[in-house]
Design an enzyme around this catalytic site. Structure first.
Site, mmCIF file in Angstrom:
data_model
loop_
_atom_site.group_PDB
_atom_site.id
_atom_site.type_symbol
_atom_site.label_atom_id
_atom_site.label_comp_id
_atom_site.label_asym_id
_atom_site.label_seq_id
_atom_site.Cartn_x
_atom_site.Cartn_y
_atom_site.Cartn_z
ATOM 1 N N TYR A 156 0.918 -1.115 0.110
ATOM 2 C CA TYR A 156 -0.265 0.067 -0.180
ATOM 3 C C TYR A 156 1.139 1.463 0.333
ATOM 4 C CZ TYR A 156 -3.172 3.450 1.919
ATOM 5 O OH TYR A 156 -4.490 4.346 1.894
ATOM 6 N N LYS A 160 0.499 3.987 -2.770
ATOM 7 C CA LYS A 160 0.942 5.431 -2.796
ATOM 8 C C LYS A 160 1.333 6.500 -2.661
ATOM 9 C CE LYS A 160 -3.674 5.473 -0.674
ATOM 10 N NZ LYS A 160 -4.755 5.749 -1.952
HETATM 11 N N1 LIG Z 1 -8.830 7.092 6.211
HETATM 12 C C1 LIG Z 1 -7.210 7.047 5.808
HETATM 13 O O1 LIG Z 1 -7.184 7.752 7.196
HETATM 14 C C2 LIG Z 1 -6.584 7.333 5.118
HETATM 15 C C3 LIG Z 1 -5.343 7.678 5.882
HETATM 16 C C4 LIG Z 1 -4.000 7.602 3.623
HETATM 17 C C5 LIG Z 1 -5.013 7.350 3.148
HETATM 18 N N2 LIG Z 1 -6.638 7.304 2.767
HETATM 19 C C6 LIG Z 1 -7.060 6.654 1.876
HETATM 20 O O2 LIG Z 1 -8.010 7.495 0.719
HETATM 21 C C7 LIG Z 1 -8.799 6.743 0.287
HETATM 22 C C8 LIG Z 1 -10.610 6.593 1.406
HETATM 23 O O3 LIG Z 1 -10.201 6.070 2.573
HETATM 24 P P1 LIG Z 1 -11.630 5.821 3.258
HETATM 25 O O4 LIG Z 1 -10.676 5.876 4.435
HETATM 26 O O5 LIG Z 1 -12.520 7.019 3.395
HETATM 27 O O6 LIG Z 1 -12.023 4.106 2.970
HETATM 28 P P2 LIG Z 1 -13.649 3.206 1.924
HETATM 29 O O7 LIG Z 1 -13.028 2.367 2.980
HETATM 30 O O8 LIG Z 1 -13.885 3.676 3.799
HETATM 31 O O9 LIG Z 1 -13.721 4.142 1.063
HETATM 32 C C9 LIG Z 1 -12.591 3.490 0.099
HETATM 33 C C10 LIG Z 1 -13.992 3.340 -1.187
HETATM 34 O O10 LIG Z 1 -13.329 2.851 -2.002
HETATM 35 C C11 LIG Z 1 -14.079 2.120 -2.659
HETATM 36 N N3 LIG Z 1 -13.434 0.827 -3.647
HETATM 37 C C12 LIG Z 1 -12.242 0.017 -3.272
HETATM 38 N N4 LIG Z 1 -12.129 -0.430 -4.899
HETATM 39 C C13 LIG Z 1 -12.611 0.393 -5.715
HETATM 40 C C14 LIG Z 1 -13.203 0.199 -7.096
HETATM 41 N N5 LIG Z 1 -12.209 -0.730 -7.384
HETATM 42 N N6 LIG Z 1 -13.503 0.724 -7.971
HETATM 43 C C15 LIG Z 1 -14.411 1.549 -7.080
HETATM 44 N N7 LIG Z 1 -14.634 1.714 -5.676
HETATM 45 C C16 LIG Z 1 -13.375 1.132 -4.904
HETATM 46 C C17 LIG Z 1 -14.875 0.821 -1.165
HETATM 47 O O11 LIG Z 1 -15.751 0.105 -1.765
HETATM 48 C C18 LIG Z 1 -14.824 2.244 -0.637
HETATM 49 O O12 LIG Z 1 -15.880 2.237 -0.730
HETATM 50 C C19 LIG Z 1 -8.154 5.266 -0.169
HETATM 51 O O13 LIG Z 1 -7.841 5.326 -1.493
HETATM 52 C C20 LIG Z 1 -7.332 5.576 0.700
HETATM 53 O O14 LIG Z 1 -6.582 4.821 0.177
HETATM 54 C C21 LIG Z 1 -7.163 7.020 3.991
#
Ligand SMILES: NC(=O)c1ccc[n+]([C@@H]2O[C@H](COP(=O)([O-])OP(=O)(O)OC[C@H]3O[C@@H](n4cnc5c(N)ncnc54)[C@H](O)[C@@H]3O)[C@@H](O)[C@H]2O)c1
Length: 309
Positions: A156, A160
């Site tokens: 990951y 990223k």
């Molecule tokens: N939550 C955090 O603190 C955090 C920190 C760093 C990075 N991120 C990044 O932020 C983004 C959102 O994360 P989040 O925490 O809201 O996660 P989340 O799991 O709540 O939401 C992610 C969404 O992406 C969708 N998804 C996954 N694969 C997919 C695909 N192939 N096509 C379409 N949709 C798809 C999932 O179904 C989900 O609804 C991600 O890229 C994650 O890596 C989050």
């Protein structure tokens, strides 16, 4: 600053059925954007569309897998069919496939790259074409501060960090066409980690306690403020990376130390070893390059300024 608005604009948010993406979608819709809510089929994109339309906004669901080039293409096609234009793309879709490095299966490595990195390419290509034709666009790529280094998430973190390179180089291609491209390392309380515990996280007590110290400021809305600004016409920055953590917003950059300018003859490994502390010395950060040309320019100047042997 006057209000950040998206009247008459159209925005695609990938992975917006829940979590941070949902929050970005609601914020942009509340500021006048017509929003294309992408997510995998059956994940609840319709519910986000309902929340937006019930509040008087405009939105459609685009239920396609963005890791599939055809699915990604279809998300952009849906946006153009419904609204006839595209101004904003937030590459947010994501998931985790954690594991200790030496135990990661090939599928867990490939799946991460397929969604976070290849998926961003696949959606952005058709989006970029539409934006280039219009002479305007804003793309926000979602990276992660795991790019700074985190055990248990090597796949990951690598994907990223790849998003950062994607952002910097795409920004250069977008500049002549009025397309701004930036990336965000977000943070927010979501369910992304629910089924994917991070091996070793509990043992890293220093990080675990620092995490607790920030967790009370983990509302996704805090990150939405940054994403919304970067997605707007008010933001003229491009090719930059930002972190949103616990209500602190900051720029993230690559730096190059002053280093050691080797001899005119080819340096040996021993000479590199002898100068290694000079090469690594962070007290002497000299350059914050925004393109490969910046680093070439700095070294070419240093070589030109060298006193002939
Ligand atoms: N939550 C955090 O603190 C955090 C920190 C760093 C990075 N991120 C990044 O932020 C983004 C959102 O994360 P989040 O925490 O809201 O996660 P989340 O799991 O709540 O939401 C992610 C969404 O992406 C969708 N998804 C996954 N694969 C997919 C695909 N192939 N096509 C379409 N949709 C798809 C999932 O179904 C989900 O609804 C991600 O890229 C994650 O890596 C989050």
């Amino acid at each position: 600053m006057t209000e950040v608005m998206f009247s008459d604009q159209v925005a695609i948010i990938t992975g917006a059925a829940r979590g941070l993406g949902r929050c970005y979608a609601l914020d942009l819709a509340g500021r006048g954007a017509a929003v294309v809510v992408n997510d995998l089929a059956g994940r609840g994109a319709d519910g986000v569309v309902a929340s937006i339309t019930e509040a008087g906004g405009r939105a459609i669901a685009a239920e396609h897998d963005i890791s599939d080039p055809e699915g990604a293409q279809q998300v952009v096609a849906d946006a153009l069919a419904a609204y006839g234009r595209l101004d904003v793309l937030v590459n947010n879709a994501g998931m985790l496939r954690n594991g200790r490095f030496d135990e990661l299966s090939a599928d867990r490595i490939r799946d991460i790259f397929a969604v976070h990195l290849a998926g961003a390419f696949f959606v952005t290509q058709p989006a970029f074409r539409a934006m280039r034709e219009a002479g305007y666009g804003r793309i926000v790529n979602i990276s992660s501060n795991t790019s700074f280094g985190m055990a248990g998430l090597v796949n990951y973190a690598a994907a990223k960090a790849g998003v950062l390179g994607f952002t910097t180089s795409l920004a250069i291609e977008g500049r002549p066409h009025g397309i701004g491209v930036n990336s965000v390392m977000p943070n927010g309380a979501t369910t992304i980690m629910d089924d994917e515990p991070i091996p070793g996280f509990e043992e890293d007590t220093q990080f675990a306690s620092a995490f607790e110290g920030v967790a009370h400021h983990f509302e996704p809305e805090r990150t939405a403020a940054l994403v919304t600004f970067l997605a707007s016409s008010k933001c003229m920055a491009s090719g930059q990376h930002f972190s949103s953590l616990g209500g602190r917003y900051a720029r993230v950059f690559y730096g190059v130390t002053e280093g050691w300018l080797g001899p005119d003859s080819i340096a040996t490994a021993e000479a590199v070893g002898d100068h290694f502390s000079e090469i690594s010395d962070l007290e002497r950060v000299e350059l914050l390059p925004t393109s490969i040309g910046d680093e070439f320019h700095a070294v070419s100047e240093a070589l030109a300024g060298r006193t002939p042997a």
